[in-house]
Write a protein that holds these residues in place. Structure first.
Motif, PDB file in Angstrom:
ATOM      1  N   SER A  56      44.297  52.895  19.261  1.00 20.54           N
ATOM      2  CA  SER A  56      45.787  52.723  19.322  1.00 20.54           C
ATOM      3  C   SER A  56      46.363  52.911  17.953  1.00 20.54           C
ATOM      4  O   SER A  56      45.714  53.373  17.035  1.00 20.54           O
ATOM      5  N   PHE A  57      47.775  52.601  17.618  1.00 20.48           N
ATOM      6  CA  PHE A  57      48.362  52.831  16.700  1.00 20.48           C
ATOM      7  C   PHE A  57      47.628  51.990  15.531  1.00 20.48           C
ATOM      8  O   PHE A  57      47.811  52.289  14.030  1.00 20.48           O
ATOM      9  N   ALA A  58      46.935  50.841  15.502  1.00 20.50           N
ATOM     10  CA  ALA A  58      46.354  50.061  14.641  1.00 20.50           C
ATOM     11  C   ALA A  58      45.220  50.660  14.186  1.00 20.50           C
ATOM     12  O   ALA A  58      45.040  50.316  12.983  1.00 20.50           O
ATOM     13  N   MET A  59      44.460  51.738  14.562  1.00 18.55           N
ATOM     14  CA  MET A  59      43.621  52.467  14.009  1.00 18.55           C
ATOM     15  C   MET A  59      43.806  53.496  12.942  1.00 18.55           C
ATOM     16  O   MET A  59      42.823  53.810  12.286  1.00 18.55           O
ATOM     17  N   GLN A  60      45.272  53.524  12.799  1.00 14.36           N
ATOM     18  CA  GLN A  60      45.743  54.519  11.752  1.00 14.36           C
ATOM     19  C   GLN A  60      46.079  53.864  10.413  1.00 14.36           C
ATOM     20  O   GLN A  60      46.006  54.575   9.366  1.00 14.36           O
ATOM     21  N   GLN A  61      45.927  52.595  10.543  1.00 17.42           N
ATOM     22  CA  GLN A  61      46.171  51.822   9.215  1.00 17.42           C
ATOM     23  C   GLN A  61      44.896  52.077   8.221  1.00 17.42           C
ATOM     24  O   GLN A  61      43.696  52.081   8.418  1.00 17.42           O
ATOM     25  N   THR A  62      45.207  52.219   6.976  1.00 18.85           N
ATOM     26  CA  THR A  62      44.342  52.178   6.086  1.00 18.85           C
ATOM     27  C   THR A  62      44.136  50.757   5.195  1.00 18.85           C
ATOM     28  O   THR A  62      45.110  50.176   4.847  1.00 18.85           O
ATOM     29  N   ASP A  63      42.933  50.294   5.356  1.00 18.26           N
ATOM     30  CA  ASP A  63      42.485  49.333   4.824  1.00 18.26           C
ATOM     31  C   ASP A  63      41.686  49.449   3.386  1.00 18.26           C
ATOM     32  O   ASP A  63      41.369  50.579   3.189  1.00 18.26           O
ATOM     33  N   LEU A  64      41.551  48.428   2.737  1.00 22.20           N
ATOM     34  CA  LEU A  64      40.863  48.507   1.498  1.00 22.20           C
ATOM     35  C   LEU A  64      39.228  48.999   1.717  1.00 22.20           C
ATOM     36  O   LEU A  64      38.609  49.634   1.176  1.00 22.20           O
ATOM     37  N   ASP A  65      38.844  48.259   2.961  1.00 20.94           N
ATOM     38  CA  ASP A  65      37.525  48.324   3.419  1.00 20.94           C
ATOM     39  C   ASP A  65      37.407  49.656   4.228  1.00 20.94           C
ATOM     40  O   ASP A  65      36.104  50.331   4.319  1.00 20.94           O
ATOM     41  N   PHE A  66      38.011  50.121   4.906  1.00 16.55           N
ATOM     42  CA  PHE A  66      38.020  51.356   5.856  1.00 16.55           C
ATOM     43  C   PHE A  66      38.757  52.618   5.368  1.00 16.55           C
ATOM     44  O   PHE A  66      40.006  52.767   5.772  1.00 16.55           O
ATOM     45  N   ARG A  67      38.156  53.222   4.702  1.00 13.57           N
ATOM     46  CA  ARG A  67      38.985  54.536   4.084  1.00 13.57           C
ATOM     47  C   ARG A  67      38.362  55.820   4.694  1.00 13.57           C
ATOM     48  O   ARG A  67      37.264  55.756   4.812  1.00 13.57           O
ATOM     49  N   PRO A  68      38.966  56.755   4.818  1.00  9.48           N
ATOM     50  CA  PRO A  68      40.420  57.178   4.806  1.00  9.48           C
ATOM     51  C   PRO A  68      41.338  56.285   6.092  1.00  9.48           C
ATOM     52  O   PRO A  68      42.489  56.023   5.888  1.00  9.48           O
ATOM     53  N   ASN A  69      40.469  55.778   7.245  1.00  9.71           N
ATOM     54  CA  ASN A  69      41.512  55.066   8.211  1.00  9.71           C
ATOM     55  C   ASN A  69      40.436  54.486   9.066  1.00  9.71           C
ATOM     56  O   ASN A  69      39.267  55.044   9.217  1.00  9.71           O
ATOM     57  N   ARG A  70      40.782  53.564   9.946  1.00  9.75           N
ATOM     58  CA  ARG A  70      39.830  52.975  10.794  1.00  9.75           C
ATOM     59  C   ARG A  70      39.186  53.922  11.856  1.00  9.75           C
ATOM     60  O   ARG A  70      38.327  53.647  12.267  1.00  9.75           O
ATOM     61  N   ALA A  71      39.880  54.980  12.346  1.00  9.94           N
ATOM     62  CA  ALA A  71      39.382  55.844  13.244  1.00  9.94           C
ATOM     63  C   ALA A  71      38.381  56.695  12.976  1.00  9.94           C
ATOM     64  O   ALA A  71      37.508  56.759  13.913  1.00  9.94           O
ATOM     65  N   ILE A  72      38.613  57.081  11.790  1.00 13.35           N
ATOM     66  CA  ILE A  72      37.319  57.941  11.224  1.00 13.35           C
ATOM     67  C   ILE A  72      36.054  57.060  11.034  1.00 13.35           C
ATOM     68  O   ILE A  72      35.158  57.509  11.106  1.00 13.35           O
ATOM     69  N   VAL A  73      36.500  55.798  10.412  1.00 13.07           N
ATOM     70  CA  VAL A  73      35.196  55.037  10.114  1.00 13.07           C
ATOM     71  C   VAL A  73      34.513  54.712  11.462  1.00 13.07           C
ATOM     72  O   VAL A  73      33.257  54.646  11.689  1.00 13.07           O
ATOM     73  N   ILE A  74      35.387  54.423  12.380  1.00 15.32           N
ATOM     74  CA  ILE A  74      34.545  54.033  13.855  1.00 15.32           C
ATOM     75  C   ILE A  74      33.878  55.259  14.407  1.00 15.32           C
ATOM     76  O   ILE A  74      32.810  54.807  14.652  1.00 15.32           O
ATOM     77  N   ARG A  75      34.380  56.385  14.315  1.00 15.83           N
ATOM     78  CA  ARG A  75      33.604  57.444  14.673  1.00 15.83           C
ATOM     79  C   ARG A  75      32.382  57.867  14.314  1.00 15.83           C
ATOM     80  O   ARG A  75      31.264  57.900  14.819  1.00 15.83           O
ATOM     81  N   GLU A  76      32.262  57.447  12.761  1.00 13.32           N
ATOM     82  CA  GLU A  76      31.108  57.556  11.890  1.00 13.32           C
ATOM     83  C   GLU A  76      30.078  56.565  12.385  1.00 13.32           C
ATOM     84  O   GLU A  76      28.762  56.933  12.670  1.00 13.32           O
ATOM     85  N   LEU A  77      30.624  55.292  12.581  1.00 16.58           N
ATOM     86  CA  LEU A  77      29.765  54.244  13.070  1.00 16.58           C
ATOM     87  C   LEU A  77      29.233  54.400  14.313  1.00 16.58           C
ATOM     88  O   LEU A  77      27.961  54.070  14.704  1.00 16.58           O
ATOM     89  N   LEU A  78      29.991  54.866  15.294  1.00 15.33           N
ATOM     90  CA  LEU A  78      29.760  54.931  16.676  1.00 15.33           C
ATOM     91  C   LEU A  78      28.480  56.352  16.801  1.00 15.33           C
ATOM     92  O   LEU A  78      27.664  56.240  17.458  1.00 15.33           O
ATOM     93  N   SER A  79      28.714  57.312  15.759  1.00 17.02           N
ATOM     94  CA  SER A  79      27.724  58.527  15.778  1.00 17.02           C
ATOM     95  C   SER A  79      26.421  57.601  15.390  1.00 17.02           C
ATOM     96  O   SER A  79      25.249  58.142  15.747  1.00 17.02           O
ATOM     97  N   ARG A  80      26.332  56.660  14.342  1.00 18.38           N
ATOM     98  CA  ARG A  80      25.017  56.295  13.814  1.00 18.38           C
ATOM     99  C   ARG A  80      24.591  55.572  15.031  1.00 18.38           C
ATOM    100  O   ARG A  80      23.293  55.164  15.166  1.00 18.38           O
ATOM    101  N   PHE A  81      25.418  54.553  15.583  1.00 16.79           N
ATOM    102  CA  PHE A  81      24.831  53.824  16.708  1.00 16.79           C
ATOM    103  C   PHE A  81      24.379  54.405  17.728  1.00 16.79           C
ATOM    104  O   PHE A  81      23.216  54.168  18.323  1.00 16.79           O
ATOM    105  N   LEU A  82      24.754  55.652  18.118  1.00 12.05           N
ATOM    106  CA  LEU A  82      24.235  56.527  19.204  1.00 12.05           C
ATOM    107  C   LEU A  82      22.995  57.141  18.930  1.00 12.05           C
ATOM    108  O   LEU A  82      22.151  57.045  20.006  1.00 12.05           O
TER     109      LEU A  82
END
Length: 155
Positions: A56-82
């Motif tokens: 959702s739109f909330a995944m575009q937000q950039t936090d100090l912990d999740f750079r460049p944004n949440r969506a890209i970080v989630i995709r990378e974490l999901l790749s590792r999890f799989l």
């Protein structure tokens, strides 16, 4: 003639204290199969997993912990999890569903092919938008898992 060879073979069977059948005869030649150790039979060994990801739109937000944004970080974490999940569960099947724009979008149907799942995750340039609809995603997941055989473990 053949009837005389197996004289009352059922009399050599008895039950142990847990109610399992055991061969009580002294002659071990009549054993066709080894005894099954307790805990060696596992139901639900093959896992069927639906992963629902908020895009959702909330995944575009950039936090100090999740750079460049949440969506890209989630995709990378999901790749590792799989990768880890399939190394521990080689017979499993996984489906990935994105929630975005008030709808649920199936990125990949149930598959056991790790490479095709990772390719689908990285090739889709799905930009986060709109609101997440958990109800639509769960309905799609239940529909997908309804086709799973009853001996499989649905997650």
């Amino acid at each position: 003639l053949w009837e005389g060879q197996g004289k009352r073979s059922w009399e050599a069977l008895g039950e142990d204290d847990k109610g399992r059948l055991q061969d009580t005869s002294k002659d071990s030649r009549h054993r066709c199969m080894p005894t099954i150790q307790e805990g060696s039979i596992r139901r639900g060994m093959i896992r069927y997993l639906c992963i629902i990801v908020d895009m959702s739109f909330a995944m575009q937000q950039t936090d100090l912990d999740f750079r460049p944004n949440r969506a890209i970080v989630i995709r990378e974490l999901l790749s590792r999890f799989l990768a880890d999940f399939f190394s521990e569960n080689p017979m499993a099947q996984v489906s990935v569903i994105y929630m975005r724009g008030g709808r649920a979008e199936k990125i990949k149907d149930l598959t056991g092919n790790t490479r095709s799942l990772l390719d689908a995750l990285h090739s889709t340039s799905v930009a986060p938008r709109g609101d997440a609809s958990l109800q639509n995603a769960l309905e799609m997941c239940c529909e997908s898992l309804s086709e799973v055989p009853e001996w499989g473990h649905r997650e």
